[in-house]
Design an enzyme around this catalytic site. Structure first.
Site, PDB file in Angstrom:
ATOM      1  N   THR A 134      42.136 109.836  -0.257  1.00  0.00           N
ATOM      2  CA  THR A 134      42.876 111.034  -0.666  1.00  0.00           C
ATOM      3  C   THR A 134      43.022 111.106  -2.185  1.00  0.00           C
ATOM      4  OG1 THR A 134      45.132 111.907  -0.679  1.00  0.00           O
ATOM      5  CG2 THR A 134      44.935 109.620  -0.145  1.00  0.00           C
ATOM      6  N   ASP A 135      43.244 112.317  -2.696  1.00  0.00           N
ATOM      7  CA  ASP A 135      43.517 112.475  -4.135  1.00  0.00           C
ATOM      8  C   ASP A 135      44.914 111.962  -4.486  1.00  0.00           C
ATOM      9  OD1 ASP A 135      45.031 114.483  -2.935  1.00  0.00           O
ATOM     10  OD2 ASP A 135      44.390 116.078  -4.290  1.00  0.00           O
ATOM     11  N   GLU A 136      45.746 111.707  -3.448  1.00  0.00           N
ATOM     12  CA  GLU A 136      47.129 111.291  -3.729  1.00  0.00           C
ATOM     13  C   GLU A 136      47.197 109.916  -4.395  1.00  0.00           C
ATOM     14  OE1 GLU A 136      50.071 112.144  -0.771  1.00  0.00           O
ATOM     15  OE2 GLU A 136      48.839 113.704   0.139  1.00  0.00           O
ATOM     16  N   TYR A 159      52.625 106.207   1.715  1.00  0.00           N
ATOM     17  CA  TYR A 159      51.308 106.634   2.211  1.00  0.00           C
ATOM     18  C   TYR A 159      50.243 106.456   1.134  1.00  0.00           C
ATOM     19  CZ  TYR A 159      47.430 109.873   3.045  1.00  0.00           C
ATOM     20  OH  TYR A 159      46.169 110.420   3.159  1.00  0.00           O
ATOM     21  N   LYS A 163      46.966 103.915   0.884  1.00  0.00           N
ATOM     22  CA  LYS A 163      45.584 104.386   0.735  1.00  0.00           C
ATOM     23  C   LYS A 163      44.967 103.794  -0.537  1.00  0.00           C
ATOM     24  CE  LYS A 163      43.522 106.844   2.922  1.00  0.00           C
ATOM     25  NZ  LYS A 163      42.680 106.684   4.142  1.00  0.00           N
TER      26      LYS A 163
END
Ligand code: NAD
Length: 354
Positions: A134-136, A159, A163
């Site tokens: 993810t870009d998060e 989260y 990741k």
């Protein structure tokens, strides 16, 4: 036949990838999925109907199980999407995120390495492990700039931290052991089969039922939205043409504030299924998410330049298709709203006011 293992293939993005992959008559897909609350067998029913997709129900936290399955399946590609994926749930209960996202990824990397080390020649050269992220992991942007593949990691939530940890493991397995790992970091997805705890489906379904449309804080947090089928196309391309050891950012260049997304859903619904009053009247501002990142925006230029990928949906076309899918598929979402998740607020620290 190209044999592809898709972990988390019964979830939202994994199942979009599975449905796309089996369109190639030369592809055979094995889904490994624990079938958590977020999974749905109906998501892969069209793929299973081709006779070239089968489901193995297993937890990626089972290390011996992963080694056994990967050795038996002998895949050409592994697309690893199995994860706990909801930020709000990671705030209320981070353990599952560390177990699945970090330890589960470790188990898969080890299972893939054990299998890959038995290969020789072309099979060894062409094997790929695509770690879907993810870009998060990049944290939060100010009002300017985009995330590139070189942006330093700075995750904010349990989260995104889990990741980020799994991305580091994937990278290390390439650098240390030479495993042909590729990482993709994608922006916020939306589309059909999206579990109704996430912003878009929650708002679509609440609006249809005349319920309050919760917007966190002032609704000014910005996300970059990509239709899930554009993401699935990117994943298939990266797995077959991407360079091992590389990272590819995936994004739609569709920045919207959360409030703009909710208003666009209201306006599209008002146009397609008019109600007595505009659904905008249902918008309700609620307590913000703790640690809520201000802005995500992805630069997908590398993927476009190197592999020729382009998003096919604009925000407007993708949103209308998505809304029409929920309107036509009440059979899919009604039971989930009744017995799995009915829209209650998740992810506030104990004692905080929703
Ligand atoms: N949703 C997004 O906007 C987005 C954006 C970028 C990247 N991603 C990443 O894409 C991947 C898929 O996301 P999604 O939105 O489809 O998630 P999802 O929650 O819809 O699906 C996750 C799937 O993984 C399975 N799973 C969970 N724990 C498992 C375990 N221990 N063993 C085996 N299977 C397990 C679930 O049953 C489910 O089918 C995730 O890795 C996520 O981090 C998501």
């Amino acid at each position: 036949m190209t044999k592809i293992v898709v972990t988390g293939g019964a979830g939202f993005i994994g199942s979009a990838a599975v449905r796309l992959l089996v369109k190639n008559p030369g592809a055979e897909v094995t889904v490994i999925d624990k079938m958590t609350y977020a999974a749905n067998r109906a998501n892969i029913a069209p793929a299973e109907a081709t006779g070239r997709c089968r489901l193995i129900i297993e937890d990626i936290c089972n290390a011996a199980g992963m080694t056994e399955i990967i050795a038996a399946e002998r895949p050409d590609q592994i697309l690893h999407l199995a994860a706990e994926s909801h930020v709000d749930r990671s705030i209320s209960g981070p353990r599952d995120f560390v177990e699945t996202n970090v330890l589960g990824t470790y188990n898969l990397l080890e299972a893939a390495r054990a299998y890959w080390s038995t290969l020789a020649g072309a099979a060894r050269d062409t094997f790929r492990f695509l770690h879907v992220s993810t870009d998060e992991v990049y944290g939060s942007l100010g009002d300017e700039g985009l995330f590139t593949e070189e942006t330093p990691y700075d995750p904010s939530s349990p989260y995104s931290a889990s990741k980020a940890a799994s991305d580091h493991l994937a990278k290390a397995w390439h650098r240390t052991y030479g495993l042909p790992v590729i990482i993709s970091n994608c922006s916020n997805n939306y589309g059909p089969h999206h579990f109704p705890e996430k912003l878009m489906p929650l708002v679509i379904l609440n609006a249809l039922e005349g319920k309050a449309l919760p917007v966190y804080g002032k609704g000014d947090n910005i996300r970059d939205w990509l239709h899930v089928e554009d993401h699935a196309r990117a994943l298939a391309l990266i797995a077959s043409k991407g360079r091992p050891g590389e990272t590819y950012n995936v994004g739609g260049r569709n920045e919207r504030t959360n409030l703009q997304v909710v208003e666009a859903i209201c306006d599209t619904l008002d146009r397609i299924v008019p109600a007595e009053r505009s659904r905008r009247g249902l918008i309700t501002f609620v307590a913000d998410r703790p640690g809520h990142d201000h802005r995500y925006a992805v630069d997908a230029a590398k993927l476009e330049r190197e592999l020729g990928w382009r998003a096919e949906e604009t925000f407007e076309t993708g949103l209308e298709k998505t809304i029409r899918w929920y309107l036509a598929n009440e059979k899919w979402w009604r039971p989930l709203r009744k017995s799995v998740y009915s829209g209650e607020r998740l992810g506030l620290p104990a004692g905080a006011k929703a």
